[in-house]
Design a protein around this motif. Structure first.
Motif, PDB file in Angstrom:
ATOM      1  N   SER A  96       5.971  10.860   8.388  1.00 43.96           N
ATOM      2  CA  SER A  96       6.796  11.917   8.972  1.00 43.96           C
ATOM      3  C   SER A  96       7.497  12.771   7.922  1.00 43.96           C
ATOM      4  O   SER A  96       7.849  13.914   8.180  1.00 43.96           O
ATOM      5  N   GLY A  97       7.702  12.244   6.720  1.00 45.41           N
ATOM      6  CA  GLY A  97       8.357  13.009   5.672  1.00 45.41           C
ATOM      7  C   GLY A  97       7.406  13.730   4.750  1.00 45.41           C
ATOM      8  O   GLY A  97       7.847  14.451   3.843  1.00 45.41           O
ATOM      9  N   SER A  98       6.108  13.562   4.940  1.00 50.85           N
ATOM     10  CA  SER A  98       5.122  14.188   4.056  1.00 50.85           C
ATOM     11  C   SER A  98       4.156  15.104   4.782  1.00 50.85           C
ATOM     12  O   SER A  98       3.302  15.731   4.155  1.00 50.85           O
ATOM     13  N   ASN A  99       4.243  15.171   6.111  1.00 53.47           N
ATOM     14  CA  ASN A  99       3.335  15.989   6.913  1.00 53.47           C
ATOM     15  C   ASN A  99       1.871  15.616   6.675  1.00 53.47           C
ATOM     16  O   ASN A  99       0.987  16.472   6.600  1.00 53.47           O
ATOM     17  N   THR A 100       1.630  14.297   6.537  1.00 56.81           N
ATOM     18  CA  THR A 100       0.279  13.804   6.273  1.00 56.81           C
ATOM     19  C   THR A 100       0.003  12.544   7.077  1.00 56.81           C
ATOM     20  O   THR A 100       0.921  11.891   7.585  1.00 56.81           O
ATOM     21  N   LEU A 101      -1.281  12.190   7.146  1.00 57.68           N
ATOM     22  CA  LEU A 101      -1.720  10.877   7.606  1.00 57.68           C
ATOM     23  C   LEU A 101      -2.354  10.176   6.412  1.00 57.68           C
ATOM     24  O   LEU A 101      -3.196  10.754   5.730  1.00 57.68           O
ATOM     25  N   ILE A 151       0.864  -1.176   0.000  1.00 59.05           N
ATOM     26  CA  ILE A 151       0.000   0.000   0.000  1.00 59.05           C
ATOM     27  C   ILE A 151       0.905   1.231   0.000  1.00 59.05           C
ATOM     28  O   ILE A 151       1.773   1.368   0.869  1.00 59.05           O
ATOM     29  N   ALA A 152       0.722   2.121  -0.955  1.00 56.39           N
ATOM     30  CA  ALA A 152       1.518   3.342  -1.018  1.00 56.39           C
ATOM     31  C   ALA A 152       1.071   4.322   0.061  1.00 56.39           C
ATOM     32  O   ALA A 152      -0.126   4.476   0.331  1.00 56.39           O
ATOM     33  N   THR A 153       2.040   5.000   0.690  1.00 53.31           N
ATOM     34  CA  THR A 153       1.765   6.040   1.677  1.00 53.31           C
ATOM     35  C   THR A 153       2.612   7.260   1.328  1.00 53.31           C
ATOM     36  O   THR A 153       3.259   7.300   0.282  1.00 53.31           O
ATOM     37  N   GLY A 154       2.647   8.221   2.221  1.00 45.53           N
ATOM     38  CA  GLY A 154       3.562   9.340   2.076  1.00 45.53           C
ATOM     39  C   GLY A 154       4.975   8.909   2.433  1.00 45.53           C
ATOM     40  O   GLY A 154       5.241   7.740   2.730  1.00 45.53           O
ATOM     41  N   ALA A 155       5.883   9.865   2.429  1.00 45.06           N
ATOM     42  CA  ALA A 155       7.300   9.570   2.689  1.00 45.06           C
ATOM     43  C   ALA A 155       7.545   9.241   4.158  1.00 45.06           C
ATOM     44  O   ALA A 155       6.885   9.778   5.052  1.00 45.06           O
ATOM     45  N   THR A 156       8.493   8.354   4.388  1.00 41.08           N
ATOM     46  CA  THR A 156       8.941   7.904   5.713  1.00 41.08           C
ATOM     47  C   THR A 156       7.790   7.658   6.689  1.00 41.08           C
ATOM     48  O   THR A 156       7.672   8.335   7.710  1.00 41.08           O
ATOM     49  N   PRO A 157       6.936   6.670   6.390  1.00 39.76           N
ATOM     50  CA  PRO A 157       5.838   6.333   7.309  1.00 39.76           C
ATOM     51  C   PRO A 157       6.379   5.753   8.612  1.00 39.76           C
ATOM     52  O   PRO A 157       7.335   4.981   8.611  1.00 39.76           O
ATOM     53  N   GLU A 158       5.764   6.136   9.701  1.00 37.80           N
ATOM     54  CA  GLU A 158       6.197   5.691  11.028  1.00 37.80           C
ATOM     55  C   GLU A 158       5.107   4.861  11.698  1.00 37.80           C
ATOM     56  O   GLU A 158       4.677   3.854  11.155  1.00 37.80           O
ATOM     57  N   ARG A 159       4.638   5.302  12.837  1.00 35.26           N
ATOM     58  CA  ARG A 159       3.670   4.507  13.588  1.00 35.26           C
ATOM     59  C   ARG A 159       2.293   4.552  12.933  1.00 35.26           C
ATOM     60  O   ARG A 159       1.982   5.464  12.179  1.00 35.26           O
ATOM     61  N   LEU A 160       1.495   3.545  13.261  1.00 27.91           N
ATOM     62  CA  LEU A 160       0.155   3.421  12.698  1.00 27.91           C
ATOM     63  C   LEU A 160      -0.775   2.886  13.765  1.00 27.91           C
ATOM     64  O   LEU A 160      -0.340   2.226  14.709  1.00 27.91           O
ATOM     65  N   VAL A 161      -2.065   3.192  13.616  1.00 27.93           N
ATOM     66  CA  VAL A 161      -3.040   2.787  14.616  1.00 27.93           C
ATOM     67  C   VAL A 161      -4.353   2.450  13.913  1.00 27.93           C
ATOM     68  O   VAL A 161      -4.677   3.030  12.873  1.00 27.93           O
ATOM     69  N   LEU A 162      -5.091   1.502  14.480  1.00 28.29           N
ATOM     70  CA  LEU A 162      -6.414   1.120  13.995  1.00 28.29           C
ATOM     71  C   LEU A 162      -7.453   1.811  14.871  1.00 28.29           C
ATOM     72  O   LEU A 162      -7.456   1.647  16.090  1.00 28.29           O
ATOM     73  N   THR A 171     -10.230  -3.515   5.186  1.00 25.21           N
ATOM     74  CA  THR A 171     -10.999  -4.586   4.538  1.00 25.21           C
ATOM     75  C   THR A 171     -10.624  -4.729   3.066  1.00 25.21           C
ATOM     76  O   THR A 171     -10.820  -5.780   2.469  1.00 25.21           O
ATOM     77  N   THR A 172     -10.070  -3.654   2.488  1.00 27.06           N
ATOM     78  CA  THR A 172      -9.687  -3.690   1.072  1.00 27.06           C
ATOM     79  C   THR A 172      -8.188  -3.486   0.855  1.00 27.06           C
ATOM     80  O   THR A 172      -7.704  -3.654  -0.262  1.00 27.06           O
ATOM     81  N   ASN A 173      -7.479  -3.084   1.913  1.00 24.88           N
ATOM     82  CA  ASN A 173      -6.049  -2.738   1.812  1.00 24.88           C
ATOM     83  C   ASN A 173      -5.816  -1.592   0.839  1.00 24.88           C
ATOM     84  O   ASN A 173      -4.791  -1.544   0.157  1.00 24.88           O
ATOM     85  N   ARG A 174      -6.732  -0.646   0.790  1.00 26.32           N
ATOM     86  CA  ARG A 174      -6.598   0.480  -0.122  1.00 26.32           C
ATOM     87  C   ARG A 174      -6.752   1.799   0.631  1.00 26.32           C
ATOM     88  O   ARG A 174      -7.488   1.897   1.611  1.00 26.32           O
ATOM     89  N   VAL A 175      -6.054   2.826   0.119  1.00 24.59           N
ATOM     90  CA  VAL A 175      -6.097   4.157   0.727  1.00 24.59           C
ATOM     91  C   VAL A 175      -7.461   4.786   0.469  1.00 24.59           C
ATOM     92  O   VAL A 175      -7.934   4.817  -0.673  1.00 24.59           O
ATOM     93  N   SER A 176      -8.088   5.294   1.537  1.00 29.93           N
ATOM     94  CA  SER A 176      -9.381   5.961   1.376  1.00 29.93           C
ATOM     95  C   SER A 176      -9.239   7.474   1.383  1.00 29.93           C
ATOM     96  O   SER A 176     -10.060   8.170   0.782  1.00 29.93           O
ATOM     97  N   SER A 177      -8.208   8.006   2.046  1.00 34.32           N
ATOM     98  CA  SER A 177      -7.973   9.447   2.020  1.00 34.32           C
ATOM     99  C   SER A 177      -6.588   9.758   2.570  1.00 34.32           C
ATOM    100  O   SER A 177      -5.922   8.903   3.153  1.00 34.32           O
ATOM    101  N   THR A 178      -6.169  11.006   2.370  1.00 33.84           N
ATOM    102  CA  THR A 178      -4.912  11.515   2.925  1.00 33.84           C
ATOM    103  C   THR A 178      -5.220  12.822   3.629  1.00 33.84           C
ATOM    104  O   THR A 178      -5.875  13.701   3.059  1.00 33.84           O
ATOM    105  N   LEU A 179      -4.774  12.954   4.878  1.00 30.27           N
ATOM    106  CA  LEU A 179      -5.076  14.128   5.686  1.00 30.27           C
ATOM    107  C   LEU A 179      -3.804  14.936   5.924  1.00 30.27           C
ATOM    108  O   LEU A 179      -2.776  14.379   6.329  1.00 30.27           O
ATOM    109  N   ALA A 180      -3.859  16.235   5.691  1.00 32.85           N
ATOM    110  CA  ALA A 180      -2.734  17.121   5.982  1.00 32.85           C
ATOM    111  C   ALA A 180      -2.723  17.426   7.481  1.00 32.85           C
ATOM    112  O   ALA A 180      -3.760  17.742   8.069  1.00 32.85           O
ATOM    113  N   VAL A 181      -1.532  17.306   8.095  1.00 31.53           N
ATOM    114  CA  VAL A 181      -1.384  17.599   9.523  1.00 31.53           C
ATOM    115  C   VAL A 181      -0.149  18.479   9.707  1.00 31.53           C
ATOM    116  O   VAL A 181       0.386  19.018   8.744  1.00 31.53           O
TER     117      VAL A 181
END
Length: 199
Positions: free
Chosen positions: A162-167, A141-152, A173-183
């Motif tokens: 941490s490298g993209s300033n996003t979540l 599953i593609a994410t932003g740069a340098t992904p760190e911790r994750l939570v359900l 259930t599908t292993n697919r990205v539903s959205s990207t949030l700027a933080v």
């Protein structure tokens, strides 16, 4: 007399008397370890993995997660996850095919996610999906740069990039990205409070 359905597997009970301490070790050295601290006896067993399995854990122990009677030790510079049975710490498998893995999260009884940084310019950062029955990588599953911790939380997996300033928000259930949030700058850690709020 008592009996049970042979198809019903017993649910492992969590070990609440032990604390596992992850010792990263020196970079580019095969000296990462996990120490066992007994809350009952106050005794420390250094390098518990080696003492049980008669081999080194690897290079740079990044993190450890416990799920369903197993420990998942992410060994970053060795590009693997060592899977151990609990409480005995015997090796029950190794997850290979990773590239700079960081943190592990079980998202169901049969699947786990591990964040990985990859190699800059060659192997993309993201999530590797692991079959917990076979300890094999089965999806990415593609994410932003340098992904760190994750939570359900709330049926979604949130990944701190941490490298993209996003979540990255993933539907497990599908292993697919539903959205990207700027933080804010360099998100690293996530937590859910008693009211179900994600911090």
């Amino acid at each position: 007399l008592t009996s049970c359905d042979p198809d019903d597997k017993p649910v492992p009970q969590p070990d609440t008397t032990s604390v596992f301490v992850v010792n990263e070790g020196k970079f580019n050295s095969n000296n990462a370890s996990v120490s066992l601290f007994s809350k009952t006896t106050k005794a420390v067993t250094p390098d518990f993995f080696r003492s049980v399995n008669n081999r080194a854990l690897g290079d740079v122990a990044q993190s450890m997660a416990v799920y369903n009677g197993r420990g998942y030790i992410v060994v970053n510079n060795s590009n693997k996850i060592e899977v151990v049975g609990l409480p005995g710490f015997q090796s029950v498998g190794v997850v290979q095919g990773l590239n700079n893995p960081r943190y592990f999260l079980a998202v169901s009884a049969t699947r786990g996610y591990v964040t990985q940084w990859g190699n800059y310019g060659t192997v993309r950062a993201g999530i590797k999906v692991i079959d917990l029955n076979t300890n094999m990588v089965v999806d990415s599953i593609a994410t932003g740069a340098t992904p760190e911790r994750l939570v359900l939380s709330g049926g979604k997996v949130f990944v701190a990039n941490s490298g993209s300033n996003t979540l990255t928000v993933i539907d497990p259930t599908t292993n697919r990205v539903s959205s990207t949030l700027a933080v804010g700058d360099a998100p690293n850690s996530l937590g859910v409070d008693k009211n179900g709020l994600l911090w």
